[in-house]
Design a protein around this motif. Structure first.
Motif, PDB file in Angstrom:
ATOM      1  N   SER A   9       0.839  -1.199   0.000  1.00 31.37           N
ATOM      2  CA  SER A   9       0.000   0.000   0.000  1.00 31.37           C
ATOM      3  C   SER A   9       0.874   1.250   0.000  1.00 31.37           C
ATOM      4  N   PRO A  10       0.440   2.319  -0.657  1.00 30.53           N
ATOM      5  CA  PRO A  10       1.193   3.585  -0.618  1.00 30.53           C
ATOM      6  C   PRO A  10       1.327   4.089   0.820  1.00 30.53           C
ATOM      7  N   GLY A  11       2.510   4.643   1.123  1.00 32.10           N
ATOM      8  CA  GLY A  11       2.736   5.165   2.463  1.00 32.10           C
ATOM      9  C   GLY A  11       3.324   4.157   3.431  1.00 32.10           C
ATOM     10  N   TYR A  12       3.645   2.967   2.941  1.00 32.16           N
ATOM     11  CA  TYR A  12       4.231   1.918   3.778  1.00 32.16           C
ATOM     12  C   TYR A  12       5.510   1.406   3.109  1.00 32.16           C
ATOM     13  N   ARG A  13       6.484   1.009   3.936  1.00 31.85           N
ATOM     14  CA  ARG A  13       7.750   0.503   3.425  1.00 31.85           C
ATOM     15  C   ARG A  13       8.099  -0.811   4.127  1.00 31.85           C
ATOM     16  N   VAL A  14       8.776  -1.696   3.393  1.00 36.41           N
ATOM     17  CA  VAL A  14       9.309  -2.931   3.973  1.00 36.41           C
ATOM     18  C   VAL A  14      10.778  -2.702   4.292  1.00 36.41           C
TER      19      VAL A  14
END
Length: 230
Positions: free
Chosen positions: A166-171
């Motif tokens: 999802s946009p706004g999230y990073r792994v």
């Protein structure tokens, strides 16, 4: 092998025998006086939750200020170990297993909620930060306060990270400390994004920043306090 935050943090804290000092920013917020900080300075007899309390570094500090202290950590093993540590130094605290998306306390339990470097971890639940905001607001009394720190997108924590689903999230892929690789985190674009994420539940925002290069690690954090809407 998929990322398991409970196993990762149990491993990270397993060899740690001493409790670290409270974060300087937390001490400044609760004991300092600043022109743009409206957090009430009376603490005695109030209740506080340390959400994602880590090694428990803030719990003795809060007890010394007169708070009734509760805490949440991500696994039963961590909670049991922390409870034993606090008992050994005579710090009364109610420690329960949970996370920012599932806080095991009743509605309106706390006058204050501290989420210091914790509420943006998403892997223990769904990839929906708004659920975390609503859940934190749920356990705060109307007119109570949240005190939070969240990494900025240029923080070292996001070095080498990849976009999540999802946009706004990073792994996280290149954690210097080795405990976060595989974790999904909310990555705020800026202070406007922060307020938009919290403003349905909170008001009266007081903002600060941590921006320093500490021996090769870029510590860039949003810090804020805000009052739960009545």
């Amino acid at each position: 092998m998929s990322y398991d935050p409970r196993t990762a943090w149990e491993s990270a804290y397993r060899s740690q025998t001493e409790i670290a000092y409270p974060a300087e920013g937390v001490i400044r917020i609760f004991k300092g006086r600043f022109p743009k900080l409206n957090l009430p300075t009376e603490h005695k007899g109030l209740s506080i939750l340390d959400l994602g309390c880590g090694d428990g570094r803030h719990l003795p500090f809060f007890a010394s200020l007169g708070f009734e202290v509760s805490a949440v950590e991500i696994s039963d093993n961590l909670c049991e170990s922390l409870q034993q540590k606090m008992s050994s130094i005579s710090v009364p605290v109610d420690i329960r297993c949970g996370h920012a998306g599932n806080i095991p306390f009743d509605n309106g339990s706390f006058d204050r909620l501290l989420t210091w470097n914790s509420c943006y971890y998403m892997s223990a639940g769904e990839e929906n930060f708004q659920d975390h905001v609503k859940e934190m607001a749920r356990v705060i009394k109307p007119g109570g306060w949240i005190i939070a720190s969240i990494p900025k997108k240029m923080s070292f924590i996001f070095n080498g990270s990849e976009p999540a689903n999802s946009p706004g999230y990073r792994v996280i892929r290149d954690d210097y400390f080795g405990a976060r690789n595989g974790e999904v985190m909310r990555c705020l674009e800026n202070q406007v994004d922060l307020e938009e994420s919290f403003c349905q539940e909170f008001e009266g925002f007081c903002h600060a920043d941590i921006d320093m290069n500490w021996f090769g690690l870029a510590y860039h954090w949003h810090v804020f306090c805000a009052r739960k809407k009545s």
